[in-house]
Every structure is written in C-alpha cells, then in structure tokens.
Design a protein around this motif. Structure first.
Motif, mmCIF file in Angstrom:
data_model
loop_
_atom_site.group_PDB
_atom_site.id
_atom_site.type_symbol
_atom_site.label_atom_id
_atom_site.label_comp_id
_atom_site.label_asym_id
_atom_site.label_seq_id
_atom_site.Cartn_x
_atom_site.Cartn_y
_atom_site.Cartn_z
ATOM 1 N N PHE B 9 0.767 -1.139 -0.085
ATOM 2 C CA PHE B 9 0.075 0.092 -0.074
ATOM 3 C C PHE B 9 0.741 1.103 -0.021
ATOM 4 O O PHE B 9 1.639 1.416 0.822
ATOM 5 N N VAL B 12 0.188 8.740 0.915
ATOM 6 C CA VAL B 12 0.667 10.056 0.900
ATOM 7 C C VAL B 12 0.118 10.786 2.134
ATOM 8 O O VAL B 12 -0.938 10.793 2.466
ATOM 9 N N CYS B 51 -3.249 9.436 6.730
ATOM 10 C CA CYS B 51 -2.668 9.409 5.025
ATOM 11 C C CYS B 51 -3.591 8.975 4.158
ATOM 12 O O CYS B 51 -4.590 8.275 4.429
ATOM 13 N N CYS B 52 -3.318 9.282 2.786
ATOM 14 C CA CYS B 52 -4.405 8.964 1.867
ATOM 15 C C CYS B 52 -3.529 7.510 0.899
ATOM 16 O O CYS B 52 -2.472 7.774 0.595
ATOM 17 N N ILE B 53 -4.407 6.585 0.803
ATOM 18 C CA ILE B 53 -3.740 5.248 0.060
ATOM 19 C C ILE B 53 -3.918 5.649 -1.498
ATOM 20 O O ILE B 53 -4.937 5.916 -1.762
ATOM 21 N N VAL B 54 -2.962 5.698 -2.172
ATOM 22 C CA VAL B 54 -2.826 6.281 -3.494
ATOM 23 C C VAL B 54 -2.635 5.130 -4.340
ATOM 24 O O VAL B 54 -2.804 4.987 -5.762
ATOM 25 N N ARG B 55 -2.313 3.630 -3.990
ATOM 26 C CA ARG B 55 -1.962 2.724 -4.979
ATOM 27 C C ARG B 55 -1.734 1.638 -4.104
ATOM 28 O O ARG B 55 -1.329 1.366 -2.967
ATOM 29 N N VAL B 56 -2.159 0.523 -4.583
ATOM 30 C CA VAL B 56 -2.070 -0.992 -4.106
ATOM 31 C C VAL B 56 -1.257 -1.749 -5.223
ATOM 32 O O VAL B 56 -1.904 -1.798 -6.090
#
Lengths: 173, 147
Positions: B9, B12, B51-56
């Motif tokens: 994960f 940002v 935080c913002c999860i931007v990609r997995v």
C-alpha cells in the motif's frame, strides 16, 4: 475519489551483469490474465530474453495494481508519514511480525503512547489483519496482537514539506 | 513462484511525502481475491490513518538462479506498433554483439533468429502496452549505450 484497477499487469524481469549491476525490463499483460497464465507466458518469454542478452535473469515479478485516480487533497491536514502506529503480532509459528501504519490518527492514541485497540476502527483493522488471507512474509498466519504503540521516525530530506517558505506578510511586517 | 505474494500500500501524507505499508498473502490466492482483500484492508487503514492510500500493488515474485553473466551495456530498445496512435517501448539490457546489425551498429538485427523468436512471442497475443493495446509488430530495435 475513485480507486480503480489498472487495465494491465506488469511482468518485470530483473537482470544482473558480471559487475553485479542490475537492470530490469517490464512487459504488460491484460489485468484479467490469471497468475497461472501470466507465469506460463513469462516462462515462455524468459529463455527468449536470455538468448538476446549476456546478462542473467535473476528474478521475475508479476504485479497487479490499483490506483487512486484523484488523490489530490485527500490526505488529512497535519498527517505525517513519520508518525507511525506500530502493531506487533505473534504468528502461528511463534515468531513476531510488526506493521507500521503511517500517519496514525490522534484520536486512537492514548496519552501514554499506546494505541487504543478498543476503538472500533482499530479493532476492525486488527480483526481483518489476523483473519485470512493475510500472513507474515513466510506465509504463516498471524494469531495475536502483542503490542500497539505510537512511534516517530526521523524526517529525512525527501520527507520535508515541499513548501517551506513563510508567506509574504511576515517579510513585510 | 515464492509461497507468498507481497501486497504493498502506498500512502501520501498532508505534506506530499509518501511511504509504503507491506503485508503478505499466500501466492495460491488469485490476484482478484488479493485485490479484493486489499480493498477491504485499505478501508480499514484509511479509518486509522490520516494519510491517503494512493496505490495498491499485489506482487508475485519468482527468483531464478543464474551462472555466468556478461555486461548490462549495450541495451536494445524495441519499438512496437500497438494500433492507431499506440506504441510500446521495451528495453532489453546486455544485447549480445552478434545481434547488432552488420551495417549500422545502432540498429538491432531484427532478422536474427533469437530476435525474431523474441518478437514473435511478444506479438503472439497476451503481451500489450501499458494501455492494454496488444503489441502488433516490431517497428525497429535500437542499440543504446547509456552512461
């Protein structure tokens, strides 16, 4: 805010030369391709790559990805990746494993620095992580939470805020 | 394939800094099931982190053993046509000297059997560019030497 699967998966071969330097070459396949079919295709391609190159192919990764399409402004104000929530678990093999969650929220940290596992959101996270399909890096199930606390990591140069200058009225004033 | 697949994960924070949180699933799990489980865990993470999860990323790894190796340089850059307005660039490191064009040292000899076998495999159907357009034919192969 939308989280979408990428239309392709990547198949990446890691190559190493005689000096130990590494490079990689990536190929794409449709994201609907199963891991078994992707492996078959990759295993067909690998000898064809090695026939072209003097380097050795030392590893292959198949990566399926999802991305946030509108990430701008979604992180909470004052959230910092240096502030971690550390969760340690015992595994079914008797070993321990730790996870560090970046930007842990104030609301779930107790005054003494422990993380309050009784908060609904924390317990939901812990229940999910201990349940299938999650494992440690050896494929062993997690069994019990052994500690949960707040920790700060040192801010490295790349982690510094991109905007560091004061606003104009400070200089004028 | 290794017995576990890595689920990464990327998060940002409010200052724009990013980091990763890694966990694992057994590699026998299909990628669709792994992505579904990751979507649920992403929701749980978002509830306890600012935080913002931007990609997995779900990564299945397969290590190999090799014996003798040569040099990374030069590399071959293959340009593929993927239909109207679509292309793909694929670099391959350590191009063997025998596969360079005899007349132009900056062009790959695409008629050499190892090259044509490689190109035929890539244009056989499953392989595509990052926008999911099939690789159709190789336009050219360029020999590159990087510092």
């Amino acid at each position: 805010m939308a989280f979408v699967d990428l239309p392709v998966a990547s198949v990446t071969f890691t190559m190493v030369d005689g000096s130990g330097s590494q490079g990689s070459v990536s190929f794409n396949i449709p994201a609907a391709t199963t891991i078994a079919d992707a492996l078959t295709a990759a295993n067909q391609l690998r000898p064809l790559i090695t026939a072209l190159t003097g380097c050795g192919v030392v590893a292959m990764n198949i990566t399926y990805s999802s991305i946030e399409t509108t990430p701008t402004g979604l992180a909470a104000d004052y959230s910092r990746i240096e502030r971690k929530g550390v969760f340690s678990f015992r595994t079914a093999a008797g070993k321990s494993v730790s996870y560090q969650i970046p930007g842990i929220l104030d609301a779930i940290v107790l005054p003494d620095g422990r993380i309050d596992e009784d908060v609904t959101e924390v317990s939901a996270f812990l229940v999910d992580l201990v349940a299938a399909p999650w494992t440690d890096s050896n494929g062993v199930d997690l069994t019990a939470l052994t500690s949960a606390f707040e920790r700060y990591r040192r801010t490295s140069r790349p982690m510094l805020p991109s905007k560091k200058t004061p606003d104009a009225n400070l200089v004028a004033g | 394939v290794l017995p576990v697949a890595e689920v990464v994960f990327t998060a940002v924070d409010g200052s724009g800094s990013s980091t990763t949180f890694r966990t694992y699933v057994r590699s026998a799990l299909s990628h669709t099931a792994a992505l579904q489980a990751a979507a649920q865990l992403r929701g749980r993470l978002s509830a306890i982190s600012g935080c913002c999860i931007v990609r997995v990323d779900v990564i299945y790894r397969d290590p190999y053993l090799v014996d003798e190796v040569g040099e990374l340089q030069p590399s071959a850059l293959f340009i593929f046509d993927c239909g109207p307005g679509q292309h793909a660039q694929i670099p391959v490191y350590g191009l063997l000297p025998d596969l360079v064009d005899l007349v132009d040292p900056f062009i790959v000899n695409v008629s050499a059997p190892p090259i044509s076998a490689f190109v035929d495999e890539l244009t056989s159907g499953i392989w595509c560019n990052p926008f999911a357009y099939d690789l159709q034919h190789c336009i050219e192969g360029i020999v590159q030497i990087r510092p």
